[in-house]
Scaffold this motif. Sequence first.
Motif, PDB file in Angstrom:
ATOM      1  N   TYR A  94      -7.290 -41.693  64.877  1.00 34.15           N
ATOM      2  CA  TYR A  94      -6.770 -41.924  66.227  1.00 34.15           C
ATOM      3  C   TYR A  94      -6.480 -43.406  66.477  1.00 34.15           C
ATOM      4  CZ  TYR A  94      -7.493 -37.151  67.912  1.00 34.15           C
ATOM      5  OH  TYR A  94      -7.399 -35.792  68.117  1.00 34.15           O
ATOM      6  N   LEU A  95      -7.361 -44.282  66.028  1.00 34.05           N
ATOM      7  CA  LEU A  95      -7.138 -45.703  66.279  1.00 34.05           C
ATOM      8  C   LEU A  95      -5.938 -46.220  65.489  1.00 34.05           C
ATOM      9  CD1 LEU A  95     -10.795 -47.060  66.473  1.00 34.05           C
ATOM     10  CD2 LEU A  95      -9.197 -46.608  68.345  1.00 34.05           C
ATOM     11  N   SER A 137      -0.367 -44.214  72.880  1.00 35.72           N
ATOM     12  CA  SER A 137      -1.405 -45.144  72.447  1.00 35.72           C
ATOM     13  C   SER A 137      -2.672 -44.958  73.271  1.00 35.72           C
ATOM     14  CB  SER A 137      -0.897 -46.582  72.574  1.00 35.72           C
ATOM     15  OG  SER A 137      -1.910 -47.507  72.236  1.00 35.72           O
ATOM     16  N   PHE A 138      -2.512 -44.833  74.574  1.00 32.48           N
ATOM     17  CA  PHE A 138      -3.679 -44.641  75.439  1.00 32.48           C
ATOM     18  C   PHE A 138      -4.409 -43.348  75.083  1.00 32.48           C
ATOM     19  CE2 PHE A 138      -5.424 -42.415  79.096  1.00 32.48           C
ATOM     20  CZ  PHE A 138      -6.444 -43.282  79.461  1.00 32.48           C
ATOM     21  N   ARG A 139      -3.658 -42.265  74.892  1.00 33.16           N
ATOM     22  CA  ARG A 139      -4.289 -40.987  74.554  1.00 33.16           C
ATOM     23  C   ARG A 139      -5.012 -41.064  73.215  1.00 33.16           C
ATOM     24  NH1 ARG A 139      -5.128 -36.705  78.150  1.00 33.16           N
ATOM     25  NH2 ARG A 139      -3.560 -36.859  79.788  1.00 33.16           N
ATOM     26  N   ALA A 140      -4.453 -41.810  72.269  1.00 29.20           N
ATOM     27  CA  ALA A 140      -5.118 -41.966  70.974  1.00 29.20           C
ATOM     28  C   ALA A 140      -6.445 -42.692  71.141  1.00 29.20           C
ATOM     29  CB  ALA A 140      -4.211 -42.723  70.006  1.00 29.20           C
ATOM     30  N   VAL A 160     -17.318 -47.399  75.214  1.00 30.48           N
ATOM     31  CA  VAL A 160     -17.934 -46.286  74.490  1.00 30.48           C
ATOM     32  C   VAL A 160     -17.716 -46.421  72.986  1.00 30.48           C
ATOM     33  CG1 VAL A 160     -17.857 -43.796  74.107  1.00 30.48           C
ATOM     34  CG2 VAL A 160     -17.802 -44.706  76.443  1.00 30.48           C
ATOM     35  N   THR A 161     -16.513 -46.769  72.573  1.00 32.73           N
ATOM     36  CA  THR A 161     -16.163 -46.730  71.149  1.00 32.73           C
ATOM     37  C   THR A 161     -16.754 -47.894  70.366  1.00 32.73           C
ATOM     38  OG1 THR A 161     -14.084 -45.612  71.711  1.00 32.73           O
ATOM     39  CG2 THR A 161     -14.257 -46.589  69.508  1.00 32.73           C
ATOM     40  N   VAL A 162     -16.584 -49.115  70.854  1.00 32.67           N
ATOM     41  CA  VAL A 162     -16.932 -50.306  70.073  1.00 32.67           C
ATOM     42  C   VAL A 162     -18.394 -50.331  69.636  1.00 32.67           C
ATOM     43  CG1 VAL A 162     -17.134 -52.824  70.178  1.00 32.67           C
ATOM     44  CG2 VAL A 162     -15.022 -51.701  70.912  1.00 32.67           C
ATOM     45  N   PRO A 163     -19.367 -50.013  70.497  1.00 30.38           N
ATOM     46  CA  PRO A 163     -20.766 -50.075  70.039  1.00 30.38           C
ATOM     47  C   PRO A 163     -21.131 -49.009  68.999  1.00 30.38           C
ATOM     48  CG  PRO A 163     -20.628 -50.103  72.450  1.00 30.38           C
ATOM     49  CD  PRO A 163     -19.291 -49.697  71.934  1.00 30.38           C
ATOM     50  N   ARG A 164     -20.291 -48.008  68.813  1.00 29.48           N
ATOM     51  CA  ARG A 164     -20.648 -46.881  67.950  1.00 29.48           C
ATOM     52  C   ARG A 164     -19.965 -46.915  66.584  1.00 29.48           C
ATOM     53  NH1 ARG A 164     -21.070 -45.218  73.184  1.00 29.48           N
ATOM     54  NH2 ARG A 164     -22.672 -43.660  73.681  1.00 29.48           N
ATOM     55  N   ALA A 190     -10.172 -41.199  70.460  1.00 29.81           N
ATOM     56  CA  ALA A 190     -11.141 -41.930  69.633  1.00 29.81           C
ATOM     57  C   ALA A 190     -12.465 -42.070  70.376  1.00 29.81           C
ATOM     58  CB  ALA A 190     -10.585 -43.296  69.257  1.00 29.81           C
ATOM     59  N   ARG A 191     -12.389 -42.346  71.655  1.00 27.67           N
ATOM     60  CA  ARG A 191     -13.616 -42.458  72.458  1.00 27.67           C
ATOM     61  C   ARG A 191     -14.386 -41.147  72.496  1.00 27.67           C
ATOM     62  NH1 ARG A 191     -12.651 -42.810  78.703  1.00 27.67           N
ATOM     63  NH2 ARG A 191     -13.774 -40.879  79.032  1.00 27.67           N
ATOM     64  N   LEU A 192     -13.695 -40.044  72.712  1.00 23.72           N
ATOM     65  CA  LEU A 192     -14.377 -38.744  72.752  1.00 23.72           C
ATOM     66  C   LEU A 192     -15.013 -38.424  71.409  1.00 23.72           C
ATOM     67  CD1 LEU A 192     -11.757 -36.717  74.826  1.00 23.72           C
ATOM     68  CD2 LEU A 192     -13.878 -37.767  75.639  1.00 23.72           C
ATOM     69  N   ALA A 193     -14.335 -38.784  70.329  1.00 19.43           N
ATOM     70  CA  ALA A 193     -14.920 -38.582  68.998  1.00 19.43           C
ATOM     71  C   ALA A 193     -16.129 -39.486  68.806  1.00 19.43           C
ATOM     72  CB  ALA A 193     -13.873 -38.850  67.921  1.00 19.43           C
ATOM     73  N   ALA A 194     -16.057 -40.729  69.313  1.00 21.62           N
ATOM     74  CA  ALA A 194     -17.186 -41.656  69.192  1.00 21.62           C
ATOM     75  C   ALA A 194     -18.418 -41.130  69.916  1.00 21.62           C
ATOM     76  CB  ALA A 194     -16.793 -43.032  69.733  1.00 21.62           C
ATOM     77  N   GLU A 195     -18.201 -40.456  71.046  1.00 17.36           N
ATOM     78  CA  GLU A 195     -19.337 -39.873  71.772  1.00 17.36           C
ATOM     79  C   GLU A 195     -20.056 -38.826  70.937  1.00 17.36           C
ATOM     80  OE1 GLU A 195     -17.506 -38.456  75.331  1.00 17.36           O
ATOM     81  OE2 GLU A 195     -17.791 -40.350  76.412  1.00 17.36           O
ATOM     82  N   ARG A 196     -19.319 -38.131  70.082  1.00 21.20           N
ATOM     83  CA  ARG A 196     -19.930 -37.092  69.257  1.00 21.20           C
ATOM     84  C   ARG A 196     -20.811 -37.679  68.160  1.00 21.20           C
ATOM     85  NH1 ARG A 196     -17.445 -32.142  70.267  1.00 21.20           N
ATOM     86  NH2 ARG A 196     -19.325 -31.313  69.303  1.00 21.20           N
ATOM     87  N   LEU A 197     -20.642 -38.970  67.852  1.00 26.15           N
ATOM     88  CA  LEU A 197     -21.496 -39.601  66.845  1.00 26.15           C
ATOM     89  C   LEU A 197     -22.960 -39.608  67.272  1.00 26.15           C
ATOM     90  CD1 LEU A 197     -19.306 -42.681  65.850  1.00 26.15           C
ATOM     91  CD2 LEU A 197     -19.760 -40.665  64.454  1.00 26.15           C
ATOM     92  N   ASP A 198     -23.206 -39.606  68.589  1.00 29.33           N
ATOM     93  CA  ASP A 198     -24.581 -39.657  69.083  1.00 29.33           C
ATOM     94  C   ASP A 198     -25.392 -38.439  68.658  1.00 29.33           C
ATOM     95  OD1 ASP A 198     -23.897 -42.027  70.289  1.00 29.33           O
ATOM     96  OD2 ASP A 198     -23.635 -41.164  72.290  1.00 29.33           O
ATOM     97  N   GLU A 199     -24.706 -37.324  68.444  1.00 29.37           N
ATOM     98  CA  GLU A 199     -25.417 -36.085  68.115  1.00 29.37           C
ATOM     99  C   GLU A 199     -25.087 -35.575  66.718  1.00 29.37           C
ATOM    100  OE1 GLU A 199     -22.382 -33.051  70.379  1.00 29.37           O
ATOM    101  OE2 GLU A 199     -23.548 -34.446  71.579  1.00 29.37           O
ATOM    102  N   ALA A 200     -24.278 -36.341  65.977  1.00 30.39           N
ATOM    103  CA  ALA A 200     -23.843 -35.895  64.650  1.00 30.39           C
ATOM    104  C   ALA A 200     -24.774 -36.422  63.571  1.00 30.39           C
ATOM    105  CB  ALA A 200     -22.418 -36.366  64.379  1.00 30.39           C
ATOM    106  N   ALA A 201     -24.858 -35.673  62.490  1.00 29.77           N
ATOM    107  CA  ALA A 201     -25.681 -36.085  61.346  1.00 29.77           C
ATOM    108  C   ALA A 201     -24.988 -35.677  60.062  1.00 29.77           C
ATOM    109  CB  ALA A 201     -27.067 -35.436  61.427  1.00 29.77           C
ATOM    110  N   GLY A 202     -25.308 -36.382  58.981  1.00 32.07           N
ATOM    111  CA  GLY A 202     -24.814 -36.004  57.661  1.00 32.07           C
ATOM    112  C   GLY A 202     -23.309 -36.015  57.574  1.00 32.07           C
ATOM    113  N   ASP A 203     -22.748 -34.949  56.988  1.00 33.58           N
ATOM    114  CA  ASP A 203     -21.313 -34.861  56.776  1.00 33.58           C
ATOM    115  C   ASP A 203     -20.543 -34.891  58.089  1.00 33.58           C
ATOM    116  OD1 ASP A 203     -21.773 -34.737  54.096  1.00 33.58           O
ATOM    117  OD2 ASP A 203     -21.547 -32.560  53.953  1.00 33.58           O
ATOM    118  N   ARG A 204     -21.117 -34.326  59.136  1.00 33.69           N
ATOM    119  CA  ARG A 204     -20.410 -34.289  60.417  1.00 33.69           C
ATOM    120  C   ARG A 204     -20.165 -35.700  60.941  1.00 33.69           C
ATOM    121  NH1 ARG A 204     -17.001 -31.742  61.709  1.00 33.69           N
ATOM    122  NH2 ARG A 204     -17.334 -31.764  63.948  1.00 33.69           N
ATOM    123  N   ARG A 205     -21.103 -36.611  60.701  1.00 36.55           N
ATOM    124  CA  ARG A 205     -20.902 -37.988  61.146  1.00 36.55           C
ATOM    125  C   ARG A 205     -19.689 -38.607  60.435  1.00 36.55           C
ATOM    126  NH1 ARG A 205     -23.472 -41.794  63.968  1.00 36.55           N
ATOM    127  NH2 ARG A 205     -23.117 -43.964  63.390  1.00 36.55           N
TER     128      ARG A 205
END
Length: 354
Positions: A342-343, A310-313, A190-194, A317-332
Amino acid sequence: MADPRIIAVPQETREACVSPDAKIAFLRRPDAYPDRPQQVETIETRLSWVFLTERYAYKLKKPMRLPYVDFTSLTARRSNCLTEMRLNRRLAPDVYLGVVGLLARPDGSFRLGGRPGPRDLIADWLVWMVRLPQERRLDERIRAGAPAPADIERLGLVLTVFFQGGLAEPMTSADYQRRFEADIGRNLDVTVPRVTGPLAERARAAAATQVAFLSEHGQLLRARAAEGRIIEGHGDLRPEHVFLDGMPRIIDCLEFSRDLRLLDPVDELAYLALECERLGARRVGDAILDLYSAWSGDAADRRLIAFYRSFRASLRARLAAERLDEAAGDRRGDWLARIDAYLRLATVRPIGQG
């Protein structure tokens, strides 16, 4: 409003087909509420809208479907509201007051709670809660300086009692380790492609370190399941869900997935410690872990705690990366900064060293 200990609208009441916009518009009005507040604040989360009056909070579920949740039917939203109330009363018994119905009248108007008339329809269900003071939230206390030691001690005691009262959930050692192996791969997928090159490399480095831990020290993880340490916990133990107001109250458990609530208490406390560290208060999280260890006698290996953090971090990070799909502008930019934070925490200290 009806007695908060009972459900205000019978399940058999007929359903109304009402748009979310119409419900939100009504619930933003002060005159929608029996206590007639001066104003109503609205907070939107990924899964819900929360309406805040001076005294109460009302949570309305979004009619949405995600890979891990389906709230598209009114029945599913009602069931989730009931589950949320039941589970959260474990750690905040005086906060979760009940589940109330949003009624649609024949003339097209709405009413919140109370007994339905013969021609009323049920438009939706809301979780009804006491509004807790934001300045008493653990994240706000950290930003203001530091929580009082007595507050941290009380929180550690509440969590220790909660975890020790949980019944062991049967899980084989192999199944427990496989959960982490699968999620480490999912975090990467999930994280790497985003994200950009440096963030992607950091995500890969964190995953490689976590995989190496499982290969070299997996017996520490497997032993937790073998010893019967897996219980049904909170599932989302973050500082913003902890209120240090006299006796600590912990809200907003992960109610939609029992599988995700089945965990090791040390994992859950390592997660809380990680979030405290992200806010600049590593000592707070470490103190709670130490209190739990001292009071419960469950002295987990420090290498395992480092792995859990480390795993939780990486998971956050993955959950935050998922939010990039719907984020725009400053939120991104905000989400990218959170992924970076997190990373960095996922790789900030070695795993597998005592």
